[in-house]
Scaffold this active site. Structure first.
Site, mmCIF file in Angstrom:
data_model
loop_
_atom_site.group_PDB
_atom_site.id
_atom_site.type_symbol
_atom_site.label_atom_id
_atom_site.label_comp_id
_atom_site.label_asym_id
_atom_site.label_seq_id
_atom_site.Cartn_x
_atom_site.Cartn_y
_atom_site.Cartn_z
ATOM 1 N N CYS A 1 0.799 -1.221 0.000
ATOM 2 C CA CYS A 1 0.000 0.000 0.000
ATOM 3 C C CYS A 1 0.833 1.274 0.000
ATOM 4 C CB CYS A 1 -0.962 -0.013 1.180
ATOM 5 S SG CYS A 1 -2.129 -1.384 1.115
ATOM 6 N N HIS B 1 -2.168 8.350 6.309
ATOM 7 C CA HIS B 1 -2.572 7.099 5.662
ATOM 8 C C HIS B 1 -4.042 6.852 5.981
ATOM 9 C CE1 HIS B 1 -2.076 3.175 3.848
ATOM 10 N NE2 HIS B 1 -2.608 2.614 4.920
ATOM 11 N N GLU C 1 -0.325 5.469 13.449
ATOM 12 C CA GLU C 1 0.246 6.671 12.841
ATOM 13 C C GLU C 1 0.032 7.908 13.702
ATOM 14 O OE1 GLU C 1 -1.122 8.142 9.081
ATOM 15 O OE2 GLU C 1 -2.998 7.040 9.235
ATOM 16 N N LYS D 1 -8.944 8.862 2.243
ATOM 17 C CA LYS D 1 -9.556 7.537 2.089
ATOM 18 C C LYS D 1 -10.997 7.536 2.574
ATOM 19 C CE LYS D 1 -5.281 4.804 2.409
ATOM 20 N NZ LYS D 1 -4.313 5.878 2.675
ATOM 21 N N HIS E 1 -9.667 2.998 -0.240
ATOM 22 C CA HIS E 1 -8.264 2.575 -0.208
ATOM 23 C C HIS E 1 -7.977 1.743 -1.457
ATOM 24 C CE1 HIS E 1 -4.411 1.303 0.904
ATOM 25 N NE2 HIS E 1 -4.625 0.847 2.123
ATOM 26 N N PHE F 1 0.940 -3.374 4.161
ATOM 27 C CA PHE F 1 1.142 -4.738 4.615
ATOM 28 C C PHE F 1 2.558 -5.181 4.285
ATOM 29 C CE2 PHE F 1 -3.552 -6.331 4.442
ATOM 30 C CZ PHE F 1 -3.850 -5.518 5.504
#
Length: 413
Positions: free
Chosen positions: A164, A304, A315, A336, A341, A400
């Site tokens: 990602c 993110h 985060e 997002k 996403h 990931f």
């Protein structure tokens, strides 16, 4: 320097439609229409309303290319036109390409698998039913190849696949090519079209996506105490990168300067994150060092913000660890919440959003944020876009496999 921006995103085709969605705080999430999602836990996504022929692709291109490649080509055309560059005036080996993708030609591969196995009835696939371009679907680098062919690029070309963070890392790689004088112009960005049954099954298995099927519009809720997973998306964003002095000489409109970039890995878990955010904080620190800025210089953070509990808290901790008290003073938001996403593509889509935010001095909102998680106690700009003076923007990504990336964008001097 970013001198051209192109986007194919949920909510509209093109840079301006994409920005209007963000500035209006609208969401593009809905029930999946690209296949029947009835059997899945999560049946929602942020889809792109995309007609390849209306977008200017030929019949042969449509037949040859996976949906992800089609997105990339259309984004590239818009970015190059926006830059005002005539690529024919460059030596072909001075034009580079850096394209990111997490899952490659997923849709093409799944469709061909269904044909070759007669909808899964046969263990032994009959290759004679395969399309001539099946090999291209299997090899993700064809996405970069298609962009290179479109741009007439014979310089460095790469497909960046780091989960990602692929889109963010691809733009970072493109900037390095310019800095190293390996290319005069780089077409950099990312694309992913992952909305297929296999993708839904994978994320259902780990319960990462939102099951809020009755209210898709409000399903993506980063930093909200009631969030229940992320919402899949699709799309592409491509930027034209040039060396600063060359852009100035030709009087180019410059959206932003890529001032710093860094990436780290947590070497910890395929999907898990350490709560202290140390690796993301380190990427932020190195990117700020490259940009020669202090925490006090950061005016906006594009998070993110996937909308999962562990990511949002991870985060948030990273921002506090890297920026100290300044983290509480800087507006933060996650787009997002509006465009979903899109896996490997989202990093470049977010960089495009940051470049437009810098140009227009507007912070996009975090849609659907109405009940803040007490452990996420920063200024997440809920619901409504905010006019805000900005010279420096920080954008981060988490993927990931433990990938953590950060990029600093600055207004051109």
């Amino acid at each position: 320097m970013i001198t051209g921006v192109g986007a194919v995103a949920p909510g509209g085709i093109g840079r301006e439609a994409f920005w209007r969605l963000l500035a209006d705080g609208r969401t593009a999430t809905r029930r999946i229409s690209l296949f029947d999602p009835s059997g899945f836990r999560s049946q929602i996504a942020a889809e792109v309303d995309f007609d390849p022929r209306a977008a200017g692709l030929s019949a042969q291109q449509i037949r040859r290319m996976d949906r992800a490649a089609q997105f990339a080509l259309v984004s590239t055309r818009e970015a190059v036109a926006d830059s005002g560059l005539d690529l024919g005036g460059f030596e072909p080996d001075r034009i580079g390409v850096a394209i990111g993708s997490a899952v490659g030609c997923t849709m093409g591969l799944e469709e061909e698998y269904k044909v070759l196995t007669d909808e899964g009835r046969h263990w032994l696939a009959d290759h004679s039913y395969g399309v001539p371009h099946l090999y291209g679907y299997m090899v993700p680098s064809t996405l970069a190849v298609e962009v290179a062919w479109e741009a007439g690029a014979e310089g460095p070309a790469a497909l960046i696949s780091t989960g990602c963070t692929s889109g963010l890392d691809a733009v970072g790689h493109g900037a390095v090519l310019i800095q190293e004088n390996a290319a005069d112009v780089v077409i950099a960005g990312a694309t992913d079209a992952p909305l297929s049954p296999i993708t839904s099954a994978c994320f259902d298995a780990i319960r990462a996506t939102s099951p809020n099927n009755d209210d898709p519009e409000h399903a993506s809720r980063p930093f909200d105490a009631t969030r229940d997973g992320f919402v899949l998306g699709e799309g592409s964003a491509v930027m034209v990168l040039e060396e600063a002095e060359a852009a100035r000489r030709r009087g180019a409109r410059v959206y932003a300067r890529i001032a710093g970039f860094a990436s780290r890995s947590n070497a910890f878990h395929m999907t898990g994150l350490k709560p202290d955010g140390r690796e993301m904080a380190e990427a932020i620190r190195v990117a700020m060092d490259q940009a020669r800025i202090d925490p006090a210089d950061v005016d906006y953070i594009n998070a993110h913000g996937s909308g999962t509990r562990q990511n949002d808290r991870h985060e948030t901790a990273a921002f506090k660890r890297s920026l100290g008290r300044r983290a509480y003073e800087v507006p933060v938001s996650s787009i997002k919440s509006m465009v979903g996403h899109s896996l490997g593509a989202i990093g470049s889509i977010e960089i495009a959003a940051c470049a437009l935010a810098l140009e227009r001095q507007v912070v996009p909102p975090t849609a659907n944020l109405r009940q803040r998680d007490p452990e996420c106690d920063l200024d997440y700009v809920p619901i409504t876009a905010r006019d805000h003076a900005m010279d420096v923007v920080l954008s981060v990504g988490s993927g990931f496999g433990g990938f953590q990336s950060a990029m600093v964008l600055a207004r051109p001097a």
